[in-house]
Design a protein around this motif. Structure first.
Motif, short mmCIF file in Angstrom:
data_model
loop_
_atom_site.label_atom_id
_atom_site.label_comp_id
_atom_site.label_asym_id
_atom_site.label_seq_id
_atom_site.Cartn_x
_atom_site.Cartn_y
_atom_site.Cartn_z
N THR A 274 37.00 38.66 32.08
CA THR A 274 36.74 37.82 33.24
C THR A 274 37.84 37.98 34.30
OG1 THR A 274 35.55 36.23 31.88
CG2 THR A 274 36.32 35.45 34.02
N MET A 275 39.09 37.86 33.88
CA MET A 275 40.21 37.94 34.85
C MET A 275 40.25 39.30 35.54
SD MET A 275 43.36 35.99 32.91
CE MET A 275 43.28 36.92 31.40
N TRP A 276 40.25 40.36 34.74
CA TRP A 276 40.37 41.70 35.31
C TRP A 276 39.06 42.16 35.96
CZ3 TRP A 276 44.79 43.66 36.55
CH2 TRP A 276 45.92 43.25 35.84
N GLY A 277 37.93 41.75 35.40
CA GLY A 277 36.65 42.12 35.98
C GLY A 277 36.45 41.52 37.36
N LEU A 278 36.74 40.23 37.51
CA LEU A 278 36.62 39.59 38.82
C LEU A 278 37.54 40.25 39.83
CD1 LEU A 278 36.49 35.80 37.80
CD2 LEU A 278 34.59 37.21 38.62
N ILE B 46 27.01 40.95 39.97
CA ILE B 46 25.74 40.31 39.59
C ILE B 46 25.78 39.94 38.11
CG2 ILE B 46 23.29 40.76 39.21
CD1 ILE B 46 23.40 42.39 41.91
N GLY B 47 26.31 40.82 37.28
CA GLY B 47 26.43 40.53 35.85
C GLY B 47 27.27 39.30 35.57
N PHE B 48 28.43 39.22 36.24
CA PHE B 48 29.27 38.03 36.07
C PHE B 48 28.54 36.77 36.50
CE2 PHE B 48 33.09 40.85 36.08
CZ PHE B 48 33.70 40.34 34.95
N ILE B 49 27.91 36.82 37.66
CA ILE B 49 27.27 35.62 38.19
C ILE B 49 26.09 35.19 37.32
CG2 ILE B 49 25.99 34.68 40.14
CD1 ILE B 49 27.86 36.26 41.96
N VAL B 50 25.34 36.14 36.78
CA VAL B 50 24.24 35.78 35.89
C VAL B 50 24.79 35.01 34.69
CG1 VAL B 50 22.56 36.73 34.25
CG2 VAL B 50 22.60 37.56 36.60
N LEU C 218 37.07 35.08 22.44
CA LEU C 218 37.48 34.33 23.62
C LEU C 218 38.59 35.06 24.37
CD1 LEU C 218 37.30 31.84 25.42
CD2 LEU C 218 38.93 30.73 23.87
N ALA C 219 39.56 35.60 23.65
CA ALA C 219 40.64 36.35 24.29
C ALA C 219 40.09 37.56 25.05
CB ALA C 219 41.67 36.81 23.25
N ASN C 220 39.11 38.25 24.44
CA ASN C 220 38.49 39.38 25.13
C ASN C 220 37.69 38.92 26.35
OD1 ASN C 220 39.51 41.35 23.42
ND2 ASN C 220 37.79 41.18 22.01
N ALA C 221 36.97 37.81 26.21
CA ALA C 221 36.20 37.27 27.34
C ALA C 221 37.14 36.88 28.48
CB ALA C 221 35.38 36.07 26.89
N ASP C 222 38.28 36.29 28.14
CA ASP C 222 39.27 35.92 29.17
C ASP C 222 39.76 37.16 29.92
OD1 ASP C 222 39.06 33.26 28.47
OD2 ASP C 222 40.94 33.22 27.33
N LEU C 223 40.13 38.19 29.18
CA LEU C 223 40.62 39.43 29.82
C LEU C 223 39.55 40.08 30.68
CD1 LEU C 223 42.73 41.10 26.98
CD2 LEU C 223 43.55 40.24 29.18
N GLU D 188 39.38 34.67 42.89
CA GLU D 188 39.14 34.04 41.59
C GLU D 188 39.82 34.81 40.47
OE1 GLU D 188 37.71 31.16 40.66
OE2 GLU D 188 37.35 30.61 42.74
N GLY D 189 39.76 36.14 40.53
CA GLY D 189 40.41 36.96 39.51
C GLY D 189 41.92 36.80 39.52
N ILE D 190 42.52 36.88 40.69
CA ILE D 190 43.98 36.76 40.80
C ILE D 190 44.44 35.36 40.41
CG2 ILE D 190 45.90 36.72 42.44
CD1 ILE D 190 44.59 39.14 43.81
N ALA D 191 43.68 34.34 40.79
CA ALA D 191 44.04 32.96 40.41
C ALA D 191 44.06 32.81 38.89
CB ALA D 191 43.06 31.97 41.03
N LYS D 192 43.12 33.46 38.22
CA LYS D 192 43.09 33.37 36.76
C LYS D 192 44.20 34.22 36.14
CE LYS D 192 38.14 32.36 36.71
NZ LYS D 192 38.26 31.59 37.92
N LEU D 193 44.45 35.38 36.71
CA LEU D 193 45.51 36.25 36.19
C LEU D 193 46.89 35.62 36.31
CD1 LEU D 193 44.42 39.76 37.50
CD2 LEU D 193 44.76 39.13 35.11
N THR D 194 47.11 34.87 37.37
CA THR D 194 48.44 34.30 37.62
C THR D 194 48.63 32.92 37.01
OG1 THR D 194 47.72 33.48 39.78
CG2 THR D 194 48.79 35.65 39.73
N SER D 195 47.59 32.40 36.38
CA SER D 195 47.70 31.11 35.71
C SER D 195 47.85 31.35 34.22
CB SER D 195 46.46 30.26 35.98
OG SER D 195 46.51 29.07 35.25
N PRO D 196 49.06 31.20 33.68
CA PRO D 196 49.29 31.52 32.26
C PRO D 196 48.43 30.70 31.29
CG PRO D 196 51.33 30.75 33.32
CD PRO D 196 50.24 30.69 34.34
N SER D 197 47.99 29.55 31.71
CA SER D 197 47.23 28.70 30.80
C SER D 197 45.72 28.82 30.99
CB SER D 197 47.64 27.24 30.99
OG SER D 197 47.34 26.82 32.30
N TRP D 198 45.27 29.69 31.91
CA TRP D 198 43.82 29.78 32.16
C TRP D 198 43.09 30.39 30.98
CZ3 TRP D 198 40.07 33.49 32.06
CH2 TRP D 198 38.80 33.06 32.48
#
Length: 167
Positions: free
Chosen positions: A72-76, A97-101, A65-70, A28-38
């Protein structure tokens, strides 16, 4: 089970569970990192439930939102790699667990709240996020990284340090 420790059979099963959950996070993290429009904007704007206002506000603030995106992508990605490697497994489990909550609370499967994003099934309270969260709790409490993972090496190195006697 002897002396409060699981035998090798259950530990192998928990290790496989840890690696499978890790793979899901990593993918999930790599899919988001490699999708420029995610962006998490779409998911956050569709929020339902008790914290919908907070999630929608986050989506409306470009810097947040930009921080949340980063995060999420790198955290996953990081959580996934650590779980697969069995490195800092308990910390990675807590991060997962934090992400899933947060994902769960964004669109909870409660009576009166309806998903606006189509899913593959119908849920009531227990959905795939909650199941994966429960799997991470099992990984967290069993220390499977010490059974089969780099935590075994780290624990061996840290565990050998002489303790300083206190007077």
């Amino acid at each position: 089970m002897q002396d409060g420790k699981l035998s090798s059979g259950p530990m192998v099963a928990i290790t496989v569970l840890r690696i499978a959950v890790g793979w899901h996070f990593l993918y999930e993290g790599i899919a988001k990192l490699t999708s420029p429009s995610w962006s998490a904007a779409g998911y956050l704007k569709q929020a339902r439930g008790p914290f919908a206002g907070l999630f929608k506000w986050l989506a409306s603030e470009p810097n947040l939102l930009a921080n949340a995106d980063l995060i999420t992508m790198w955290g996953l990605t990081l959580v996934g790699m650590l779980l697969i490697l069995g490195l800092f497994t308990r910390l990675a489990s807590l991060g997962g667990i934090g992400f899933i909550v947060l994902f769960y609370l964004c669109n909870p499967p409660f009576i009166g709240y309806f998903y606006s994003i189509p899913t593959e099934g119908s849920y009531l309270i227990v959905n795939k996020n909650l199941v994966e969260l429960c799997a991470l709790v099992v990984v967290l409490v069993t220390g499977s990284g010490r059974f089969a993972g780099l935590d075994r090496i780290v624990h061996g190195l840290v565990g050998r340090r002489p303790r300083i006697a206190t007077a």
